[in-house]
Design a protein around this motif. Structure first.
Motif, PDB file in Angstrom:
ATOM      1  N   ALA A  85       0.822  -1.208   0.000  1.00  0.00           N
ATOM      2  CA  ALA A  85       0.000   0.000   0.000  1.00  0.00           C
ATOM      3  C   ALA A  85       0.858   1.260   0.000  1.00  0.00           C
ATOM      4  O   ALA A  85       0.445   2.304  -0.512  1.00  0.00           O
ATOM      5  CB  ALA A  85      -0.914  -0.001   1.216  1.00  0.00           C
ATOM      6  N   ALA A  86       2.060   1.156   0.544  1.00  0.00           N
ATOM      7  CA  ALA A  86       2.925   2.335   0.669  1.00  0.00           C
ATOM      8  C   ALA A  86       3.754   2.606  -0.578  1.00  0.00           C
ATOM      9  O   ALA A  86       4.091   3.752  -0.872  1.00  0.00           O
ATOM     10  CB  ALA A  86       3.854   2.161   1.871  1.00  0.00           C
ATOM     11  N   ASN A  87       4.095   1.542  -1.324  1.00  0.00           N
ATOM     12  CA  ASN A  87       4.972   1.681  -2.486  1.00  0.00           C
ATOM     13  C   ASN A  87       4.566   0.660  -3.528  1.00  0.00           C
ATOM     14  O   ASN A  87       4.801  -0.539  -3.342  1.00  0.00           O
ATOM     15  CB  ASN A  87       6.430   1.493  -2.062  1.00  0.00           C
ATOM     16  CG  ASN A  87       7.408   1.644  -3.214  1.00  0.00           C
ATOM     17  OD1 ASN A  87       7.015   1.832  -4.372  1.00  0.00           O
ATOM     18  ND2 ASN A  87       8.695   1.558  -2.917  1.00  0.00           N
ATOM     19  N   ARG A  88       4.017   1.106  -4.624  1.00  0.00           N
ATOM     20  CA  ARG A  88       3.501   0.175  -5.627  1.00  0.00           C
ATOM     21  C   ARG A  88       4.605  -0.575  -6.368  1.00  0.00           C
ATOM     22  O   ARG A  88       4.327  -1.528  -7.093  1.00  0.00           O
ATOM     23  CB  ARG A  88       2.603   0.918  -6.613  1.00  0.00           C
ATOM     24  CG  ARG A  88       3.315   1.909  -7.496  1.00  0.00           C
ATOM     25  CD  ARG A  88       2.353   2.829  -8.225  1.00  0.00           C
ATOM     26  NE  ARG A  88       1.217   2.151  -8.783  1.00  0.00           N
ATOM     27  CZ  ARG A  88       0.222   2.758  -9.437  1.00  0.00           C
ATOM     28  NH1 ARG A  88       0.256   4.075  -9.593  1.00  0.00           N
ATOM     29  NH2 ARG A  88      -0.779   2.090  -9.926  1.00  0.00           N
ATOM     30  N   ASP A  89       5.862  -0.180  -6.184  1.00  0.00           N
ATOM     31  CA  ASP A  89       6.976  -0.890  -6.802  1.00  0.00           C
ATOM     32  C   ASP A  89       7.521  -2.016  -5.927  1.00  0.00           C
ATOM     33  O   ASP A  89       8.518  -2.656  -6.266  1.00  0.00           O
ATOM     34  CB  ASP A  89       8.122   0.085  -7.140  1.00  0.00           C
ATOM     35  CG  ASP A  89       7.769   1.025  -8.281  1.00  0.00           C
ATOM     36  OD1 ASP A  89       6.935   0.638  -9.122  1.00  0.00           O
ATOM     37  OD2 ASP A  89       8.311   2.139  -8.325  1.00  0.00           O
ATOM     38  N   VAL A  90       6.875  -2.242  -4.792  1.00  0.00           N
ATOM     39  CA  VAL A  90       7.288  -3.289  -3.858  1.00  0.00           C
ATOM     40  C   VAL A  90       6.051  -4.059  -3.412  1.00  0.00           C
ATOM     41  O   VAL A  90       4.999  -3.466  -3.168  1.00  0.00           O
ATOM     42  CB  VAL A  90       8.008  -2.696  -2.625  1.00  0.00           C
ATOM     43  CG1 VAL A  90       8.383  -3.793  -1.643  1.00  0.00           C
ATOM     44  CG2 VAL A  90       9.246  -1.916  -3.048  1.00  0.00           C
ATOM     45  N   ALA A  91       6.188  -5.371  -3.303  1.00  0.00           N
ATOM     46  CA  ALA A  91       5.072  -6.199  -2.838  1.00  0.00           C
ATOM     47  C   ALA A  91       5.153  -6.400  -1.333  1.00  0.00           C
ATOM     48  O   ALA A  91       6.234  -6.386  -0.738  1.00  0.00           O
ATOM     49  CB  ALA A  91       5.099  -7.548  -3.544  1.00  0.00           C
ATOM     50  N   ASP A  92       4.002  -6.600  -0.714  1.00  0.00           N
ATOM     51  CA  ASP A  92       3.942  -7.025   0.671  1.00  0.00           C
ATOM     52  C   ASP A  92       4.518  -8.441   0.730  1.00  0.00           C
ATOM     53  O   ASP A  92       4.047  -9.335   0.021  1.00  0.00           O
ATOM     54  CB  ASP A  92       2.483  -7.015   1.141  1.00  0.00           C
ATOM     55  CG  ASP A  92       2.320  -7.377   2.609  1.00  0.00           C
ATOM     56  OD1 ASP A  92       3.177  -8.094   3.152  1.00  0.00           O
ATOM     57  OD2 ASP A  92       1.320  -6.963   3.206  1.00  0.00           O
TER      58      ASP A  92
END
Length: 202
Positions: A85-92
């Motif tokens: 949710a914080a950075n669309r270039d990184v997955a949870d």
């Protein structure tokens, strides 16, 4: 592949267990997803497939296919992850396993994942390997090996079964099966016009 979210990013699946993003013609330094600690890789094993939910732009859901080792048992894992949710270039990094399948050998793992034009989720699974499909998995409807699977990831726990799958309600036959008799359906795609499924087998 692309996520069809309007960003133009290209996602590259690396067999060792990472997914990287090419953005504005450059590879981002930080992987989108890194599950190398979960994945056993080499030969025909590893992180083998990626599929974005048709509504990825709004829900951030995506799915991966990888192999792991549990003790001495090789397993195929189908898991769901979400865009951060914080950075669309990184997955949870917290995933949810939908399906595991024990594998008898180290080859013929399939790998491709895709959503069909019907909105259902398709999974290609090989027969588990070795010469001549020694366990006859491709013709055995009580195993998921050597099959094309079709499930509903929008219902059920952890998934639902489409009611028109061919073996729903038949004793001793896996309801996830959509088509059978394969050795290693490692790549497949849908015809955009006639919605036919074309499968590359060995």
């Amino acid at each position: 592949q692309i996520a069809k979210d309007g960003t133009g990013r290209i996602f590259v699946v690396e067999q060792g267990g990472t997914i990287r993003i090419i953005k504005n013609k450059k590879v981002l330094a930080k992987p989108f997803l890194n599950i190398t600690s979960l994945v056993v890789s080499g030969g025909e094993e590893g992180l083998l497939g990626l599929a974005f939910h048709p509504s990825y732009k709004t829900n951030g859901r995506f799915f991966v296919n990888y192999t792991r080792m549990v003790g001495t048992q090789i397993q195929t894992v189908i898991a769901e992850y979400h865009q951060s949710a914080a950075n669309r270039d990184v997955a949870d990094p917290t995933g949810r396993i939908l399906l595991t399948v024990n594998q008898p050998f180290d080859n013929h793992k399939g790998g491709q994942l895709a959503f069909g034009p019907d909105g259902y989720f398709y999974i290609g699974l090989g027969d588990g390997g070795d010469i001549g499909d020694p366990f006859k998995n491709g013709q055995n409807l009580s195993t998921l090996l050597g099959k094309m699977l079709r499930i509903d990831v929008n219902s059920g726990t952890p998934y639902g079964i489409p009611p028109d799958n061919p073996f729903v309600g038949q004793a001793g036959k896996k309801p996830e099966i959509w088509a059978y008799g394969f050795r290693n359906p490692w790549r497949f795609s849908f015809d955009a016009q006639k919605k036919r499924l074309f499968v590359g087998d060995v």
